[in-house]
Design a protein around this motif. Structure first.
Motif, short mmCIF file in Angstrom:
data_model
loop_
_atom_site.label_atom_id
_atom_site.label_comp_id
_atom_site.label_asym_id
_atom_site.label_seq_id
_atom_site.Cartn_x
_atom_site.Cartn_y
_atom_site.Cartn_z
N HIS A 27 0.77 -1.32 0.00
CA HIS A 27 0.04 -0.06 0.04
C HIS A 27 0.86 1.13 0.12
CE1 HIS A 27 -3.43 2.67 0.91
NE2 HIS A 27 -2.87 3.09 1.84
N GLY A 30 2.57 1.67 -3.61
CA GLY A 30 1.52 2.30 -4.32
C GLY A 30 1.21 3.61 -4.48
N ARG A 31 1.33 4.28 -3.01
CA ARG A 31 1.26 5.78 -2.82
C ARG A 31 2.48 6.40 -3.46
NH1 ARG A 31 -0.14 6.82 3.30
NH2 ARG A 31 0.12 8.92 2.49
N PRO A 34 2.39 5.43 -8.00
CA PRO A 34 1.23 5.19 -8.45
C PRO A 34 0.92 4.25 -9.54
CG PRO A 34 1.28 7.40 -8.20
CD PRO A 34 2.53 6.86 -7.53
N VAL A 56 2.60 -7.30 -9.16
CA VAL A 56 2.79 -5.93 -10.16
C VAL A 56 3.40 -6.20 -11.34
CG1 VAL A 56 2.95 -4.36 -8.10
CG2 VAL A 56 5.10 -5.44 -9.37
#
Length: 211
Positions: A27, A30-31, A34, A56
């Motif tokens: 998470h 991903g921030r 992105p 991914v």
């Protein structure tokens, strides 16, 4: 202590504690990044099944996974290159400036030459690229050992393989010595203070931390 020959997750599957930790890290990644489209990615010390990298793999241009031993299924993915071997030696065959994103999650604490490993990460990263390093803190040591040796919720052999722990003030100087520019390094506590999470960026021009 004998040098280990297996990778995380090879002898037994991850516990719910391990899976929750992976989710938190994924998470956070991903921030930070992105959009993985058209990126060349490396997951160093990825674990036997390279769980995060495979999440991914469909979204990136290519992904290199490295660990002592890897599932044969990884190489079946057309975008995946699997390299077996110990770190940092295993990545010395990879050309410099090969990756836009390098991930090294819960790996550095297992290595006897963390400075050499971080220098390799810097060498492999392209100008404008991002390296993400996650390591347990000294507070995390207490939690991990309690989870492993008292509750049985984490692999005991993983805890006994730890060489050191890193608070932000321990990790930041190593990243600077490896060649990352101070203005490009953000080093903070993560996972309720149990981990140190570092984001290391190289300038797109190649200046500011390049050799």
């Amino acid at each position: 202590m004998e040098e280990r020959t297996t990778s995380f997750g090879e002898l037994q599957g991850p516990t719910w504690v391990d899976r929750f930790g992976v989710w938190l890290s994924a998470h956070r990644v991903g921030r930070i990044v992105p959009d993985l489209n058209e990126l060349d990615v490396a997951d160093l010390g990825c674990g036997y099944k390279a769980t995060f990298a495979m999440r991914v793999a469909d979204d990136v241009r290519s992904v290199v996974v490295v660990d002592r031993s890897l599932s044969a299924e990884l190489a079946e993915h057309p975008k995946v290159r699997a390299i077996e071997g110990g770190l940092p030696q295993a990545v010395t065959v990879v050309p410099s400036e090969s990756f836009d994103l390098i991930m090294m999650m819960s790996v550095l604490e297992h290595l006897t030459e963390p400075d050499v490993m971080l220098a390799e990460v810097k060498r492999l990263l392209r100008p404008g690229g991002v390296a993400i390093v996650n390591v347990p803190t000294w507070l995390g040591k207490r939690f991990l050992e309690f989870s492993a040796f008292r509750l049985g919720l984490s692999p005991r052999e993983e805890m006994d393989d730890h060489k050191r722990y890193y608070d932000p003030r321990d990790l930041w100087p190593l990243l600077i010595e490896a060649g990352f520019p101070p203005h490009g390094v953000k080093c903070r506590r993560h996972k309720f203070g149990l981990n140190t999470f570092a984001v290391c960026r190289l300038d797109p021009t190649g200046l500011g931390g390049s050799e």
